[in-house]
Design a protein around this motif. Sequence first.
Motif, PDB file in Angstrom:
ATOM      1  N   PHE A   1       8.138 -25.994  41.871  1.00 45.96           N
ATOM      2  CA  PHE A   1       9.278 -25.347  41.210  1.00 45.96           C
ATOM      3  C   PHE A   1      10.581 -25.708  41.908  1.00 45.96           C
ATOM      4  O   PHE A   1      11.603 -25.984  41.258  1.00 45.96           O
ATOM      5  N   ARG A   2      10.576 -25.677  43.230  1.00 51.71           N
ATOM      6  CA  ARG A   2      11.795 -26.019  43.970  1.00 51.71           C
ATOM      7  C   ARG A   2      12.179 -27.477  43.731  1.00 51.71           C
ATOM      8  O   ARG A   2      13.359 -27.804  43.577  1.00 51.71           O
ATOM      9  N   ALA A   3      11.181 -28.347  43.675  1.00 55.05           N
ATOM     10  CA  ALA A   3      11.470 -29.771  43.481  1.00 55.05           C
ATOM     11  C   ALA A   3      12.060 -30.032  42.102  1.00 55.05           C
ATOM     12  O   ALA A   3      12.967 -30.862  41.955  1.00 55.05           O
ATOM     13  N   GLN A   4      11.572 -29.332  41.078  1.00 59.73           N
ATOM     14  CA  GLN A   4      12.040 -29.590  39.714  1.00 59.73           C
ATOM     15  C   GLN A   4      13.168 -28.653  39.282  1.00 59.73           C
ATOM     16  O   GLN A   4      13.786 -28.848  38.250  1.00 59.73           O
TER      17      GLN A   4
ATOM     18  N   ILE B   1      -0.578  -8.267  46.974  1.00 58.20           N
ATOM     19  CA  ILE B   1       0.030  -9.170  45.997  1.00 58.20           C
ATOM     20  C   ILE B   1       1.391  -8.655  45.555  1.00 58.20           C
ATOM     21  O   ILE B   1       2.335  -9.438  45.352  1.00 58.20           O
ATOM     22  N   ARG B   2       1.553  -7.348  45.418  1.00 56.22           N
ATOM     23  CA  ARG B   2       2.853  -6.808  45.043  1.00 56.22           C
ATOM     24  C   ARG B   2       3.891  -7.107  46.128  1.00 56.22           C
ATOM     25  O   ARG B   2       5.018  -7.523  45.832  1.00 56.22           O
ATOM     26  N   GLY B   3       3.522  -6.897  47.379  1.00 56.26           N
ATOM     27  CA  GLY B   3       4.448  -7.190  48.470  1.00 56.26           C
ATOM     28  C   GLY B   3       4.742  -8.677  48.583  1.00 56.26           C
ATOM     29  O   GLY B   3       5.895  -9.086  48.805  1.00 56.26           O
ATOM     30  N   PHE B   4       3.722  -9.483  48.427  1.00 60.28           N
ATOM     31  CA  PHE B   4       3.864 -10.938  48.462  1.00 60.28           C
ATOM     32  C   PHE B   4       4.835 -11.401  47.372  1.00 60.28           C
ATOM     33  O   PHE B   4       5.755 -12.186  47.624  1.00 60.28           O
ATOM     34  N   SER B   5       4.660 -10.864  46.173  1.00 64.27           N
ATOM     35  CA  SER B   5       5.515 -11.246  45.050  1.00 64.27           C
ATOM     36  C   SER B   5       6.967 -10.842  45.290  1.00 64.27           C
ATOM     37  O   SER B   5       7.905 -11.604  45.001  1.00 64.27           O
ATOM     38  N   GLU B   6       7.179  -9.641  45.806  1.00 58.16           N
ATOM     39  CA  GLU B   6       8.544  -9.175  46.064  1.00 58.16           C
ATOM     40  C   GLU B   6       9.216 -10.037  47.128  1.00 58.16           C
ATOM     41  O   GLU B   6      10.402 -10.370  47.020  1.00 58.16           O
TER      42      GLU B   6
ATOM     43  N   GLU C   1      13.068 -14.752  48.241  1.00 56.45           N
ATOM     44  CA  GLU C   1      13.235 -16.093  48.792  1.00 56.45           C
ATOM     45  C   GLU C   1      13.820 -17.082  47.797  1.00 56.45           C
ATOM     46  O   GLU C   1      14.341 -18.130  48.200  1.00 56.45           O
ATOM     47  N   VAL C   2      13.721 -16.787  46.491  1.00 52.36           N
ATOM     48  CA  VAL C   2      14.212 -17.748  45.493  1.00 52.36           C
ATOM     49  C   VAL C   2      15.539 -17.302  44.875  1.00 52.36           C
ATOM     50  O   VAL C   2      15.923 -17.795  43.813  1.00 52.36           O
ATOM     51  N   LEU C   3      16.236 -16.403  45.534  1.00 52.55           N
ATOM     52  CA  LEU C   3      17.541 -15.981  45.025  1.00 52.55           C
ATOM     53  C   LEU C   3      18.518 -17.153  44.937  1.00 52.55           C
ATOM     54  O   LEU C   3      19.469 -17.115  44.159  1.00 52.55           O
TER      55      LEU C   3
ATOM     56  N   PRO D   1      18.012 -19.426  40.746  1.00 52.97           N
ATOM     57  CA  PRO D   1      17.779 -18.423  39.712  1.00 52.97           C
ATOM     58  C   PRO D   1      16.882 -18.875  38.572  1.00 52.97           C
ATOM     59  O   PRO D   1      16.408 -18.047  37.804  1.00 52.97           O
ATOM     60  N   ALA D   2      16.626 -20.171  38.446  1.00 48.62           N
ATOM     61  CA  ALA D   2      15.728 -20.645  37.393  1.00 48.62           C
ATOM     62  C   ALA D   2      14.258 -20.539  37.804  1.00 48.62           C
ATOM     63  O   ALA D   2      13.366 -20.865  37.022  1.00 48.62           O
ATOM     64  N   ILE D   3      14.009 -20.084  39.020  1.00 50.46           N
ATOM     65  CA  ILE D   3      12.636 -19.820  39.464  1.00 50.46           C
ATOM     66  C   ILE D   3      12.406 -18.320  39.401  1.00 50.46           C
ATOM     67  O   ILE D   3      13.165 -17.538  39.982  1.00 50.46           O
TER      68      ILE D   3
END
Length: 331
Positions: A130-133, A163-168, A173-175, A178-180
């Motif tokens: 995702f970061r690469a594209q 998983i909830r904590g991991f997702s949050e 980290e992807v702020l 914004p397209a991720i």
Amino acid sequence: MSMRNIPPVIVITGASSGIGRATAYAFAKRGASLVLAARRARMLHETAQECAELGATAMAVPTDVTDERQVQALGRRAMERFGRIDVWFNNAGVGIFGRFEDLPSDAWRRVIETNVFGYMHGAKVAMRQFRAQGHGTLIQNASIVGRIAKPDSSAYATSKFAIRGFSEALRQEVLDQPAIQVCTILPSVIDTPFFEHAANFSHHRVRAAPPVYTPEKVADTVVELVDHPQAEVVIGGFGKVGSFLKPLLGPFGTRINGRLLNAGFLANEPSPPTSGNLFAPMEDGRRVRGGWRHGPNNGGVPTVALLGLAALSMGLLAWQRSRADDRSRYA
């Protein structure tokens, strides 16, 4: 990437049965390009063939998500075939029933290896791409158990809270991109083969506690998240009511939840211990549903019952607080 424009490339783990298979069908009907993963090669290829018949381009990649190298290979296969990954649905999971002290440590650990490390392996492949594209959507199946827990499933509850904590954490980290998007779904009890496949050391027959909702309901939510991402989505009225009441009821809610769910999931019938599908898949041919939706156990009837439970819970809470106020007033 919108489903309304170019059909997205979707990776789905746990796609041989249950929610994963239902979600594959849902995306297939919209013409998506699918990369399907699970341990059961025969059923996985069957799913891919059925998705192709529904209008999708689909490929099956037998994968054990506990093996990071296999998950990395899954990502490579997707890129070799389609050149990008638009959506990665971390869905493969296993369960175990029984009191904590009765559960074999290797079985407890295997739940964490599958439900947490398996998601980590998938997320790492997805997020790097995702970061690469510059875009992509990671969807993680966390279960309502990740918010309210339940007895006799300590490993499963631990994995879903994780998983909830991991997702949050990933969302934060992807702020910078914004397209991720990182989305977490929290389904209530769903009519899938999960209960037949789960490990069981409870000495009781395991069943799906009502209300039971359809896997198609979850699949439709996952599809909707591609165009309309949300951080967390609770699926099913029971989960929504439980989520609302949990912070309000405190210890009283813990007692209610523990009693109701213990009786709901464990029948008064003996069952021998089994490791279920923890260490090897069960070749039982079960596809999408587990056959738990019958009579009142159908996910549609309990709305009134749930509202009644909520009212009862709030009334009891108010009564308890009133008694506490009275005691403090006359102390």
